[in-house]
Design a protein around this motif. Structure first.
Motif, PDB file in Angstrom:
ATOM      1  N   PHE A  37      14.552  53.797   8.837  1.00 46.62           N
ATOM      2  CA  PHE A  37      14.233  53.395  10.378  1.00 46.62           C
ATOM      3  C   PHE A  37      14.870  52.550  11.408  1.00 46.62           C
ATOM      4  O   PHE A  37      15.792  51.935  10.791  1.00 46.62           O
ATOM      5  N   VAL A  38      14.552  52.219  12.580  1.00 47.89           N
ATOM      6  CA  VAL A  38      15.378  51.421  13.546  1.00 47.89           C
ATOM      7  C   VAL A  38      14.522  50.518  13.909  1.00 47.89           C
ATOM      8  O   VAL A  38      13.266  50.390  14.040  1.00 47.89           O
ATOM      9  N   VAL A  39      15.138  48.962  13.651  1.00 42.90           N
ATOM     10  CA  VAL A  39      14.338  48.010  14.156  1.00 42.90           C
ATOM     11  C   VAL A  39      14.296  47.828  15.709  1.00 42.90           C
ATOM     12  O   VAL A  39      15.428  48.079  16.485  1.00 42.90           O
ATOM     13  N   ASP A  40      13.150  47.598  16.118  1.00 39.98           N
ATOM     14  CA  ASP A  40      12.728  47.794  17.558  1.00 39.98           C
ATOM     15  C   ASP A  40      13.149  46.131  18.129  1.00 39.98           C
ATOM     16  O   ASP A  40      13.029  45.329  17.459  1.00 39.98           O
ATOM     17  N   LYS A  41      13.132  46.203  19.285  1.00 39.51           N
ATOM     18  CA  LYS A  41      13.310  44.979  20.114  1.00 39.51           C
ATOM     19  C   LYS A  41      11.902  44.443  20.287  1.00 39.51           C
ATOM     20  O   LYS A  41      11.011  44.554  20.722  1.00 39.51           O
ATOM     21  N   LYS A  42      11.943  43.059  19.808  1.00 38.02           N
ATOM     22  CA  LYS A  42      10.813  42.238  19.651  1.00 38.02           C
ATOM     23  C   LYS A  42      10.942  41.203  20.677  1.00 38.02           C
ATOM     24  O   LYS A  42      11.563  40.066  20.306  1.00 38.02           O
ATOM     25  N   ILE A  69      17.586  50.710   9.213  1.00 35.79           N
ATOM     26  CA  ILE A  69      17.412  49.995   7.710  1.00 35.79           C
ATOM     27  C   ILE A  69      17.181  51.370   6.928  1.00 35.79           C
ATOM     28  O   ILE A  69      16.258  52.262   7.186  1.00 35.79           O
ATOM     29  N   SER A  70      18.042  51.383   5.998  1.00 35.44           N
ATOM     30  CA  SER A  70      18.010  52.560   4.903  1.00 35.44           C
ATOM     31  C   SER A  70      17.754  52.205   3.740  1.00 35.44           C
ATOM     32  O   SER A  70      18.033  51.180   3.198  1.00 35.44           O
ATOM     33  N   LEU A 117      19.857  32.255   6.367  1.00 40.98           N
ATOM     34  CA  LEU A 117      18.950  33.128   6.226  1.00 40.98           C
ATOM     35  C   LEU A 117      17.574  32.653   6.968  1.00 40.98           C
ATOM     36  O   LEU A 117      17.362  33.334   7.702  1.00 40.98           O
ATOM     37  N   VAL A 126      19.348  47.865  14.650  1.00 39.84           N
ATOM     38  CA  VAL A 126      19.526  47.886  13.028  1.00 39.84           C
ATOM     39  C   VAL A 126      19.006  49.085  12.474  1.00 39.84           C
ATOM     40  O   VAL A 126      17.709  48.940  12.554  1.00 39.84           O
ATOM     41  N   ASN A 186      14.940  39.541  19.200  1.00 37.67           N
ATOM     42  CA  ASN A 186      16.111  39.856  18.241  1.00 37.67           C
ATOM     43  C   ASN A 186      17.264  40.556  18.875  1.00 37.67           C
ATOM     44  O   ASN A 186      17.747  41.313  18.435  1.00 37.67           O
ATOM     45  N   GLN A 212      18.309  33.507  10.573  1.00 33.29           N
ATOM     46  CA  GLN A 212      18.137  34.833  10.683  1.00 33.29           C
ATOM     47  C   GLN A 212      16.526  35.356  10.670  1.00 33.29           C
ATOM     48  O   GLN A 212      16.258  35.790  11.807  1.00 33.29           O
ATOM     49  N   SER A 233      14.454  34.716  14.729  1.00 43.18           N
ATOM     50  CA  SER A 233      14.329  35.820  15.646  1.00 43.18           C
ATOM     51  C   SER A 233      14.255  37.228  15.119  1.00 43.18           C
ATOM     52  O   SER A 233      14.090  38.146  15.607  1.00 43.18           O
ATOM     53  N   GLY A 234      14.799  37.245  13.696  1.00 43.31           N
ATOM     54  CA  GLY A 234      14.751  38.465  13.138  1.00 43.31           C
ATOM     55  C   GLY A 234      15.847  39.234  12.842  1.00 43.31           C
ATOM     56  O   GLY A 234      16.891  39.171  13.710  1.00 43.31           O
ATOM     57  N   THR A 235      15.653  40.360  12.405  1.00 42.47           N
ATOM     58  CA  THR A 235      16.807  41.454  12.407  1.00 42.47           C
ATOM     59  C   THR A 235      17.276  41.899  13.761  1.00 42.47           C
ATOM     60  O   THR A 235      16.179  42.030  14.463  1.00 42.47           O
TER      61      THR A 235
END
Lengths: 369, 153
Positions: free
Chosen positions: A64-69, A40-41, A26, A38, A102, A29, A32-34
């Motif tokens: 929503f969709v996780v963006d690239k960080k 997320i619903s 965890l 991905v 991520n 993870q 760098s994150g999700t």
């Protein structure tokens, strides 16, 4: 109906167990994150009672969709400058580059010379030559010419770290002390193994937002000579010359011979020969506590009280004589800055310090048997 | 006929949240927004909620659950429940929102301070599900909302 309520619960039992077993996973993870892309619903439920019976209603699914960080970390490895000698080739400074994005990214690498001195590292007074940058391809932390040949980081996974070497040559120039270098890593687009993608460009703020597409956001921190949120990170290292490089040079010249006297003397039996030993320090620091020993050559006789130490030397001759030393190792002449003695076989001289680029001489005379 | 039918379904899907039962007088709408820091004119930074167009790890998400009684009779014993999505860390109720009971296993709900995980006190990151018990019956036509914050891992 009941299934509706339980479905998130059943789903959670699995993830909950995973969380308990692997708390470290965890933590990793989170770094760098999700992963980018991905979705997320979430779907909520409401239950209530009507006429004594329980009913449940589900909400819409909020997604929503996780963006690239884009984020990365560049660090110097070792914490100390690389100690080098003048004229040395393929000298290495070591860095690490960590992908905190991520998503998998390429990274373009730039090795830069610092023209400005950085107080933290020390004064920069020369530039290394033939600056190259290589990735530690086999991951052993050591630069191997011919093995570590990649010049960019290819397809680095989220949270993965690679070692990067700056390889350079040191010029053979007197008086140089330190050269500061830096590694700049620039996030580049991934997707094609073996090929460096173009630099990542953040999604412009003027681009209409969409909850269903993956935007690119720069999240890297600021640093020394590094702007925040530019998809780049920089770290510094230095090449420093070894503290003192002392060399000896010995020369001889005939001062007189019994036949010609002082005019065009030759090295014939009975001739007086002066030996001159030049102690040179290439720097950058002062060399302390130097002792010079020289065994008397065969077939020569030491001339008593001919020992001089500490003259300033240029070239092969002792132009300026230093302090005159007697032949024993005690007495007043040993307590001046320089000392010298002759024990019947070996000439000894002590020099308390030799500053860089100011060679000192040890001179003595012999007669040829 | 068919065309009309399609039209109505589409209309239903667009406007009404998924209705579990035709007889259900309660309607629940989930809305997701992301917190964004904005510089205000007076030099301070304020946090505004915007649609989740640009969301990256570390961002705070606010879920708002709006319940509405579309019928005319009061509905008692209202319980709103929501899981915390897998890639999110629960970060407490949203500003001015009611505090939910939480659960680390999806079964037992209690205030966070009373829950334990692996023998240690539970923390917000352990929370996997939330529950709000609405005390007063929801009168016909009335609506209310609960909301919680979560951080993208």
């Amino acid at each position: 109906m009941m299934n509706r309520i339980l479905s998130p619960v059943a789903l959670l039992a699995g993830t909950g167990a995973g969380l308990l077993i692997a708390p470290q996973a965890l933590a990793q993870q989170v770094r760098s994150g999700t992963a980018a892309g991905v979705s997320i619903s979430n779907q909520a439920t409401v239950s209530y009672s009507v006429g004594g019976s329980s009913l449940t209603t589900s909400s819409n699914t909020a997604t929503f969709v996780v963006d690239k960080k884009i984020n990365l970390a560049v660090a110097e490895l070792g914490g100390t400058p690389t100690i080098v000698a003048r004229g040395a080739t393929d000298q290495v400074t070591t860095f690490t580059v960590t992908n905190l994005t991520n998503a998998t990214q390429d990274f373009r690498l730039e090795a830069d010379q610092q023209d400005v001195s950085i107080p933290l590292l020390g004064t920069d007074d020369f530039n290394v030559t033939s600056v190259r940058v290589f990735v530690d391809s086999n991951g052993n932390g050591t630069y191997e010419a011919g093995v570590d040949r990649a010049t960019f980081i290819d397809e680095l996974a989220p949270d993965a770290t690679v070692t990067v070497f700056i390889v350079a040559n040191i010029p053979d120039v007197a008086g140089i002390t330190q050269a500061n270098v830096s590694l700049n890593a620039i996030a580049a687009n991934s997707g094609q193994a073996g090929t460096l993608g173009g630099d990542v460009v953040a999604t412009p703020l003027t681009t209409p937002d969409s909850p269903t597409t993956v935007d690119i956001v720069f999240a890297d921190d600021t640093g020394l000579l590094d702007q925040p949120r530019n998809g780049q990170q920089r770290a510094f290292d230095a090449y420093r010359l070894g503290s003192a490089v002392v060399t000896l040079r010995k020369s001889a010249r005939v001062l007189s011979d019994p036949v010609n006297g002082l005019a065009s003397p030759h090295a014939i039996p009975g001739a007086v020969v002066e030996y001159c030993i030049t102690v040179n320090n290439a720097g950058p620091n002062v060399a302390n506590g130097i002792t010079v020993t020289d065994a008397l050559p065969a077939n020569t006789d030491y001339i008593s009280n001919s020992l001089t130490v500490g003259g300033i030397g240029t070239g092969d001759t002792c132009v300026l004589n230093g302090s005159i030393e007697d032949d024993d190792a005690v007495g007043a002449d040993e307590s001046d800055p320089y000392g010298g003695s002759f024990d019947g076989a070996t000439v000894r001289a002590t020099l308390p310090s030799v500053t860089p680029l100011v060679p000192l001489n040890v001179g003595f005379r012999v007669t040829i048997r | 006929m068919i065309r009309l039918h399609r039209c109505c379904i589409a209309l239903l899907m667009a406007s009404a949240p998924v209705a579990a039962s035709a007889a259900s007088p309660i309607e629940l709408t989930a809305r997701v927004l992301v917190e964004q820091r904005q510089a205000a004119a007076d030099g301070t930074t304020r946090i505004v909620l915007v649609p989740p167009a640009r969301v990256t790890p570390g961002d705070a998400i606010v879920y708002t659950l709006i319940y509405r009684n579309t019928g005319s009779q009061p509905v008692p014993d209202l319980v709103v429940a929501s899981p915390v999505p897998g890639n999110l860390l629960y970060a407490g109720p949203a500003e001015k929102a009611a505090v939910p009971e939480v659960s680390v296993d999806g079964k037992a709900f209690a205030p966070l301070a009373q829950l334990r995980v692996d023998g240690r006190p539970a923390i917000a990151a352990d929370v996997r599900a939330l529950r709000w018990r609405i005390a007063a019956p929801l009168t016909g036509g009335a609506a209310g909302q609960v909301a919680f914050r979560a951080i993208v891992k």
